[in-house]
Design a protein around this motif. Sequence first.
Motif, PDB file in Angstrom:
ATOM      1  N   UNK A 251       0.822  -1.209   0.000  1.00 11.18           N
ATOM      2  CA  UNK A 251       0.000   0.000   0.000  1.00 11.18           C
ATOM      3  C   UNK A 251       0.854   1.255   0.000  1.00 11.18           C
ATOM      4  N   UNK A 252       0.354   2.284  -0.675  1.00 16.05           N
ATOM      5  CA  UNK A 252       1.017   3.590  -0.626  1.00 16.05           C
ATOM      6  C   UNK A 252       0.277   4.458   0.386  1.00 16.05           C
ATOM      7  N   UNK A 283     -17.610   8.266   9.939  1.00 20.68           N
ATOM      8  CA  UNK A 283     -16.502   7.536   9.339  1.00 20.68           C
ATOM      9  C   UNK A 283     -15.753   8.474   8.382  1.00 20.68           C
ATOM     10  N   UNK A 289     -16.853   9.638   2.949  1.00 18.17           N
ATOM     11  CA  UNK A 289     -18.027   9.378   2.116  1.00 18.17           C
ATOM     12  C   UNK A 289     -17.612   9.240   0.648  1.00 18.17           C
ATOM     13  N   UNK A 292     -13.860   6.532   0.531  1.00 13.92           N
ATOM     14  CA  UNK A 292     -14.048   5.173   1.051  1.00 13.92           C
ATOM     15  C   UNK A 292     -15.424   4.617   0.663  1.00 13.92           C
ATOM     16  N   UNK A 293     -16.479   5.322   1.033  1.00 14.81           N
ATOM     17  CA  UNK A 293     -17.819   4.765   0.850  1.00 14.81           C
ATOM     18  C   UNK A 293     -18.229   4.686  -0.616  1.00 14.81           C
ATOM     19  N   UNK A 296     -14.769   3.266  -2.726  1.00 12.94           N
ATOM     20  CA  UNK A 296     -14.121   2.058  -2.212  1.00 12.94           C
ATOM     21  C   UNK A 296     -12.613   2.036  -2.420  1.00 12.94           C
ATOM     22  N   UNK A 297     -11.964   3.205  -2.333  1.00 16.89           N
ATOM     23  CA  UNK A 297     -10.542   3.272  -2.669  1.00 16.89           C
ATOM     24  C   UNK A 297      -9.617   3.068  -1.487  1.00 16.89           C
ATOM     25  N   UNK A 298     -10.114   3.305  -0.281  1.00 19.43           N
ATOM     26  CA  UNK A 298      -9.204   3.302   0.857  1.00 19.43           C
ATOM     27  C   UNK A 298      -9.913   2.855   2.119  1.00 19.43           C
ATOM     28  N   UNK A 299      -9.193   2.125   2.949  1.00 20.28           N
ATOM     29  CA  UNK A 299      -9.729   1.758   4.262  1.00 20.28           C
ATOM     30  C   UNK A 299      -9.681   2.973   5.173  1.00 20.28           C
ATOM     31  N   UNK A 300      -8.617   3.748   5.055  1.00 20.67           N
ATOM     32  CA  UNK A 300      -8.569   4.960   5.885  1.00 20.67           C
ATOM     33  C   UNK A 300      -8.269   6.187   5.036  1.00 20.67           C
ATOM     34  N   UNK A 319      -4.384   5.736   2.921  1.00 21.07           N
ATOM     35  CA  UNK A 319      -3.591   4.604   2.466  1.00 21.07           C
ATOM     36  C   UNK A 319      -4.335   3.935   1.311  1.00 21.07           C
ATOM     37  N   UNK A 320      -3.685   3.849   0.154  1.00 19.81           N
ATOM     38  CA  UNK A 320      -4.361   3.293  -1.027  1.00 19.81           C
ATOM     39  C   UNK A 320      -3.447   2.361  -1.804  1.00 19.81           C
ATOM     40  N   UNK A 321      -4.067   1.493  -2.574  1.00 21.30           N
ATOM     41  CA  UNK A 321      -3.302   0.693  -3.510  1.00 21.30           C
ATOM     42  C   UNK A 321      -2.707   1.638  -4.558  1.00 21.30           C
TER      43      UNK A 321
ATOM     44  N   UNK B 120     -18.486  -2.137  -3.313  1.00 27.43           N
ATOM     45  CA  UNK B 120     -17.582  -1.045  -2.933  1.00 27.43           C
ATOM     46  C   UNK B 120     -16.848  -1.394  -1.644  1.00 27.43           C
ATOM     47  N   UNK B 123     -13.281  -3.587  -2.028  1.00 26.49           N
ATOM     48  CA  UNK B 123     -11.990  -2.920  -2.193  1.00 26.49           C
ATOM     49  C   UNK B 123     -11.543  -2.248  -0.890  1.00 26.49           C
ATOM     50  N   UNK B 124     -12.495  -1.842  -0.070  1.00 27.34           N
ATOM     51  CA  UNK B 124     -12.139  -1.252   1.225  1.00 27.34           C
ATOM     52  C   UNK B 124     -11.488  -2.316   2.117  1.00 27.34           C
ATOM     53  N   UNK B 127      -8.146  -3.115   0.909  1.00 32.35           N
ATOM     54  CA  UNK B 127      -7.254  -2.013   1.312  1.00 32.35           C
ATOM     55  C   UNK B 127      -6.857  -2.152   2.785  1.00 32.35           C
TER      56      UNK B 127
END
Lengths: 427, 431
Positions: A251-252, A283, A289, A292-293, A296-300, A319-321, B120, B123-124, B127
């Motif tokens: 992850x970057x 969140x 929103x 992430x939501x 769907x690109x990042x957990x944080x 943090x993203x791929x 969606x 991918x979260x 990640x």
Amino acid sequence: MNSTLPITPETITRVTLANGLTILVKDNPNNASVTLRGRMRAGGLFDAPPVNGLAHFATAALQRGTRKRTFQKLNEELDRFGMSFGIGAGTETIGFSGKALVEDFDRLLNLAADVVMHPIFPRSETEKLRAEILANLKQADDDTQHVAYREFRKLCYPASHPYHRLSDGTATTVKRLTLNQLREFHARYFRPDVTTLVIVGDLRADHAIEKIERAFGKWRARGTPEPHAIPVASPLKQIARRVFPLDGKTQADLVLGYPGLRRTDPDYYALSIGDLIFGRLGLYGRLGENVRERQGLAYYVFSSIEAGIGAGPWSVRAGVNPKNLDRALEGILAEIARLRSAQVTQDELSEARDFITGSLALRLETNDGVAATLSDIELFDLGLDYLQRYPQIVRAISAEQILAAAQKYAQIENYALAIAGPVDRRQ
Amino acid sequence: MSEIREAHLDNGLTVLLKPVRTAPVATFWVWYRVGSRNEVPGITGISHWVEHMMFKGTPTLSKGEIMHLINRNGGVDNAFTSSDYTAYFELLPSDRIDLALRIESDRMVNALFEPEEVASERTVIISEREGAENEPRFWLGEEVLAAAFKVHPYHHDTIGWKIDLETMTRDDLYSHYKTYYAPNNAVIVAAGDFDADEMLAKIQKAFGALPRGKDIPPVKSVEPPQEGERRVVLRRPGPTSYFHAAYHAPKASAPDYFPVFVLVGVLTGVGGMSFSGHGSPGRSSRLYRALVETGLAVDVDCSFRATIDPGTLDVTATARPGVAIEKVERAIFAELEKIATKRITENEFAKVLKQARSQFVYAADGVMNVGGWLGQLEVVASYKMYETFLDNLNKVTRADVLRVAQKYLGETNRTVGWFVPSNDGARKGRR
């Protein structure tokens, strides 16, 4: 149940000893423990660039040996009584904190006073500590979040500014620091008249103060303290972007932001509520929103304002791929643009206000929470009636003020951005 | 402190209430008896993913609405998943606690799992895993676990294997939810500023009408005794070497749990007693003195989680850059041999007892911790363990500690993992 605030001018005892030490005590009979929290107006801000890390190293070394205790004896005492104690230096303040059962409070207090007032910097233990710090720095060099943040700070503040550097120093500077420099740092900057001691727990204020006076009353300082100030940081004038490739990562991690503001700045509440809506509430607010939501690109992905004695950064972290890096950045910049171009809605604003005022009770639920809040109230000179005034302060902030603050501090054309991870330098 | 009130609704829901009337705050928890322990190959990580889907809406509380309601009421909420449980909590001003009952009773049975939300969230979740993959310790831990358990589902980490996260379907997730989310597989814990009778009546009203689910599929796997040391070596880029040894250890409800707890306390100290079973190492402990004070390691820790089935006692260390990992291993094994050869001292034993007593008091400051402890212990053994914890520790003898050290810390019972850096730092580190 009594729902009055735990911190008011009536519930807190505040005294200053003859040597200048300020004490704040809150009696809480509900838990048989005591939390001690000390803070000194000193830290890495006093380190010139060639001795970056001096405050951090000197402060960590205090526990490695004192007049009355070797490192091993001190550790044994803490463990034998189930107490905790730690001390460390940040850029703006040096903090120490401890916890003990009420029955062991005297012991904790004496240990704390010994560490703060009478360190002896024994050579062999101090050298061991140096090796530990160097090992930690080496590990941090491999930590993508850490590297991104460290490099962001370099891009965000000029080399002459204390926020350009992190307070733990670099391998080069830490290797060069001498025992004498550590001793001198302690002798010069550790003084009662820049120190606040907060005690929260199951003991009467007058008793607590008596005990503190016994432990810390003989602490003396010569002359007057150094001015505790951080220079102004000028706004960024361009996009400063740097990429740090690190091997073996998936992850970057990225940090994007700006110099922010001081805690005592009149814009603080407007920017802070704006930041809550932008990248924290629920969140991660609007950022969460969008990035992430929805995508769907990042957990944080969140934002934060580090408003301190000086204008600490306002930044977004994510943090993203690596393959999603550009899309995530577009999403973040789009939300910054939105925050700058239109007022937050009344709905967003009232939700943020309700959250801030309603959740106050949650933050004051534990001894540690009360102690941390008291310590901030003292550092930023907010007054013991601060929490009583706080809801009105928050409710008075308007969408116009938030927009003005966002436009003043965030920009689309100029920002600092650091990325660390499995990325190409050209990315 | 007040007593814990235990109740059982007709639909099988367990309720534990602990009034703590010291601050105008209350916490509400739902613990489901499901985690990665209930997963099979192909759907590893599903329990954790279901947890994420519980924030995506029901027919009456749309996505995002849960969050807005919590914010509006000045609360915080979150959830987490482990091998043995999935837990949801709210912390609210006590006059707003009804909101938690509304949210939790709704999503216990009505979560939607809309396909676009599943897509969606995929991918979260990936990640989330990729963030962990940036840590050398994550790779090593996953590797050691997989070698230590060949039969039991403790074999895989809660996050799940990446291929499973890429391929499992919406229907897999929904069916997992429908199987395990039901009153008869849940424990409610409330702690804070409320009257127990009133709270129980509210819970009855919000949850009482929910139908009992089907019987929960039992986990039948039993890990066979290990009959020889297992070793894994991982070579990846990293700043230094990492060590991880896992020893099969007793479950939380076993009589040996308490002697092992003391054993771990002597090795590493009874750190912050958060319910994760992990704390900062005591610096007068045996491992800290043998590894960190000697300059072999940057840090060392020993952890022992309370689990439903027999789990592991884990010793982990980060080698100081430049120190060969063999040396770190030798020093750790020497300490473990010593503690399995000679009784711990009276002083060491007294220290662990005092640390545990202090930690219990510290952990009782704030209702969140209390709720967390009660729920976790109820799922893995019994909440009664909370009330008798210190008494049970007091009953342990030094002979017991020696006995469990000999029983569990043997060579044949261990899986040893090395993370050896494969980049330049590695070559330097090997010299």
